[in-house]
Scaffold this motif. Structure first.
Motif, PDB file in Angstrom:
ATOM      1  N   ARG A   5      -0.994  -7.245  20.255  1.00 26.53           N
ATOM      2  CA  ARG A   5      -0.973  -5.819  19.331  1.00 26.53           C
ATOM      3  C   ARG A   5      -2.446  -5.420  19.254  1.00 26.53           C
ATOM      4  NH1 ARG A   5       0.746  -7.710  14.390  1.00 26.53           N
ATOM      5  NH2 ARG A   5       2.781  -8.267  15.367  1.00 26.53           N
ATOM      6  N   THR A   6      -3.556  -6.374  19.042  1.00 21.46           N
ATOM      7  CA  THR A   6      -4.800  -5.869  19.111  1.00 21.46           C
ATOM      8  C   THR A   6      -5.264  -5.487  20.522  1.00 21.46           C
ATOM      9  OG1 THR A   6      -5.254  -7.434  17.492  1.00 21.46           O
ATOM     10  CG2 THR A   6      -6.977  -6.471  18.594  1.00 21.46           C
ATOM     11  N   ALA A   7      -4.864  -6.098  21.765  1.00 23.22           N
ATOM     12  CA  ALA A   7      -5.114  -5.760  22.885  1.00 23.22           C
ATOM     13  C   ALA A   7      -4.657  -4.440  23.371  1.00 23.22           C
ATOM     14  CB  ALA A   7      -4.935  -6.861  23.978  1.00 23.22           C
ATOM     15  N   ALA A   8      -3.324  -4.084  22.782  1.00 18.67           N
ATOM     16  CA  ALA A   8      -2.757  -2.671  23.249  1.00 18.67           C
ATOM     17  C   ALA A   8      -3.340  -1.678  22.207  1.00 18.67           C
ATOM     18  CB  ALA A   8      -1.152  -2.788  22.554  1.00 18.67           C
ATOM     19  N   TRP A   9      -3.732  -1.937  20.869  1.00 18.31           N
ATOM     20  CA  TRP A   9      -4.472  -1.025  20.121  1.00 18.31           C
ATOM     21  C   TRP A   9      -6.004  -0.565  20.841  1.00 18.31           C
ATOM     22  CZ3 TRP A   9      -8.892  -1.207  17.128  1.00 18.31           C
ATOM     23  CH2 TRP A   9      -8.937  -0.298  16.134  1.00 18.31           C
ATOM     24  N   LEU A  10      -6.550  -1.597  21.130  1.00 13.58           N
ATOM     25  CA  LEU A  10      -7.916  -1.291  21.803  1.00 13.58           C
ATOM     26  C   LEU A  10      -7.717  -0.535  23.047  1.00 13.58           C
ATOM     27  CD1 LEU A  10      -9.830  -4.674  21.238  1.00 13.58           C
ATOM     28  CD2 LEU A  10     -10.355  -2.605  20.220  1.00 13.58           C
ATOM     29  N   LYS A  11      -6.780  -0.991  24.027  1.00 13.23           N
ATOM     30  CA  LYS A  11      -6.494  -0.002  25.127  1.00 13.23           C
ATOM     31  C   LYS A  11      -6.092   1.298  24.863  1.00 13.23           C
ATOM     32  CE  LYS A  11      -3.746  -0.169  29.412  1.00 13.23           C
ATOM     33  NZ  LYS A  11      -2.645  -1.047  30.014  1.00 13.23           N
TER      34      LYS A  11
ATOM     35  N   GLY B 209       6.241  -8.873  20.254  1.00 18.39           N
ATOM     36  CA  GLY B 209       4.961  -8.984  20.850  1.00 18.39           C
ATOM     37  C   GLY B 209       5.107 -10.478  21.415  1.00 18.39           C
ATOM     38  N   LEU B 210       6.295 -11.009  21.657  1.00 20.33           N
ATOM     39  CA  LEU B 210       6.348 -12.495  22.326  1.00 20.33           C
ATOM     40  C   LEU B 210       6.991 -12.332  23.594  1.00 20.33           C
ATOM     41  CD1 LEU B 210       7.498 -14.261  19.245  1.00 20.33           C
ATOM     42  CD2 LEU B 210       5.194 -14.116  20.116  1.00 20.33           C
ATOM     43  N   THR B 211       6.634 -13.506  24.303  1.00 24.03           N
ATOM     44  CA  THR B 211       7.506 -13.824  25.695  1.00 24.03           C
ATOM     45  C   THR B 211       7.866 -15.026  25.764  1.00 24.03           C
ATOM     46  OG1 THR B 211       5.494 -14.852  26.596  1.00 24.03           O
ATOM     47  CG2 THR B 211       5.246 -12.469  26.886  1.00 24.03           C
ATOM     48  N   ARG B 212       8.931 -15.277  26.614  1.00 22.80           N
ATOM     49  CA  ARG B 212       9.596 -16.611  26.608  1.00 22.80           C
ATOM     50  C   ARG B 212       8.483 -17.754  27.066  1.00 22.80           C
ATOM     51  NH1 ARG B 212      14.297 -16.428  25.114  1.00 22.80           N
ATOM     52  NH2 ARG B 212      15.080 -14.481  26.138  1.00 22.80           N
ATOM     53  N   GLY B 213       7.333 -17.229  27.592  1.00 21.11           N
ATOM     54  CA  GLY B 213       6.071 -18.372  27.760  1.00 21.11           C
ATOM     55  C   GLY B 213       5.798 -18.843  26.220  1.00 21.11           C
ATOM     56  N   ASP B 214       5.689 -17.814  25.458  1.00 26.37           N
ATOM     57  CA  ASP B 214       5.029 -18.067  23.986  1.00 26.37           C
ATOM     58  C   ASP B 214       5.989 -19.172  23.239  1.00 26.37           C
ATOM     59  OD1 ASP B 214       3.039 -16.341  24.527  1.00 26.37           O
ATOM     60  OD2 ASP B 214       3.924 -14.692  23.541  1.00 26.37           O
ATOM     61  N   ILE B 215       7.371 -18.625  23.618  1.00 32.06           N
ATOM     62  CA  ILE B 215       8.391 -19.726  22.851  1.00 32.06           C
ATOM     63  C   ILE B 215       8.002 -21.123  23.435  1.00 32.06           C
ATOM     64  CG2 ILE B 215      10.826 -19.935  22.171  1.00 32.06           C
ATOM     65  CD1 ILE B 215       9.809 -17.361  21.191  1.00 32.06           C
TER      66      ILE B 215
ATOM     67  N   ARG C 100      -0.421 -15.919  16.426  1.00 34.24           N
ATOM     68  CA  ARG C 100      -1.787 -15.766  17.029  1.00 34.24           C
ATOM     69  C   ARG C 100      -1.321 -14.839  18.549  1.00 34.24           C
ATOM     70  NH1 ARG C 100      -3.619 -20.600  18.761  1.00 34.24           N
ATOM     71  NH2 ARG C 100      -3.795 -21.214  16.704  1.00 34.24           N
ATOM     72  N   ARG C 101      -0.559 -15.281  19.167  1.00 31.82           N
ATOM     73  CA  ARG C 101      -0.274 -14.652  20.388  1.00 31.82           C
ATOM     74  C   ARG C 101       0.227 -13.416  20.075  1.00 31.82           C
ATOM     75  NH1 ARG C 101       1.364 -18.622  24.504  1.00 31.82           N
ATOM     76  NH2 ARG C 101      -0.341 -20.022  24.372  1.00 31.82           N
ATOM     77  N   ALA C 102       1.237 -12.921  19.029  1.00 33.64           N
ATOM     78  CA  ALA C 102       1.769 -11.697  18.742  1.00 33.64           C
ATOM     79  C   ALA C 102       0.446 -10.643  18.384  1.00 33.64           C
ATOM     80  CB  ALA C 102       2.967 -11.431  17.739  1.00 33.64           C
ATOM     81  N   VAL C 103      -0.489 -11.355  17.408  1.00 33.01           N
ATOM     82  CA  VAL C 103      -1.527 -10.596  16.987  1.00 33.01           C
ATOM     83  C   VAL C 103      -2.525 -10.126  18.150  1.00 33.01           C
ATOM     84  CG1 VAL C 103      -3.789 -10.721  15.607  1.00 33.01           C
ATOM     85  CG2 VAL C 103      -1.197 -11.329  14.531  1.00 33.01           C
ATOM     86  N   GLU C 104      -2.707 -11.201  19.047  1.00 27.52           N
ATOM     87  CA  GLU C 104      -3.744 -10.702  20.265  1.00 27.52           C
ATOM     88  C   GLU C 104      -3.129  -9.703  20.934  1.00 27.52           C
ATOM     89  OE1 GLU C 104      -3.849 -14.747  22.269  1.00 27.52           O
ATOM     90  OE2 GLU C 104      -5.190 -15.484  20.760  1.00 27.52           O
TER      91      GLU C 104
END
Length: 99
Positions: A88-94, A58-64, A82-86
């Motif tokens: 994951r939550t967005a994908a779940w809601l979608k 759930g991360l990107t190079r930009g997050d790192i 925080r970024r990974a949870v955001e």
């Protein structure tokens, strides 16, 4: 013990409590800095992963990059979680939206 000795002892008791609080707070902050340094090493290890592996967690190079840009005393793992949870939550809601 005379009354003067009891007064002196009672007068030092608040100082001892303040000193103990100061020492505990200092140790606590020191442990936070050490933990942040350990997590920085983990962030450097994450940077060695390829983009597919990062996407899996759930991360990107930009997050790192953003986490590494935080000040040295700030724990970078907080931002990454925080970024990974955001995401994951967005994908779940979608996925739950009706088509």
């Amino acid at each position: 013990m005379s009354i003067h000795g009891e007064i002196r002892t009672a007068g030092l008791a608040p100082f001892g409590a303040v000193l103990a609080t100061f020492v505990l707070q200092t140790l606590s902050q020191g442990l936070k800095v050490v933990r942040a340094m350990e997590h920085r090493r983990a962030v450097r290890a994450l940077n060695a992963l390829d983009d597919h592996m990062l996407r899996d967690i759930g991360l990107t190079r930009g997050d790192i990059r953003d986490a590494a840009a935080e000040p040295a005393w700030v724990d970078p793992s907080v931002l990454l979680v925080r970024r990974a949870v955001e995401r994951r939550t967005a994908a779940w809601l979608k996925a739950r939206r009706p088509a």
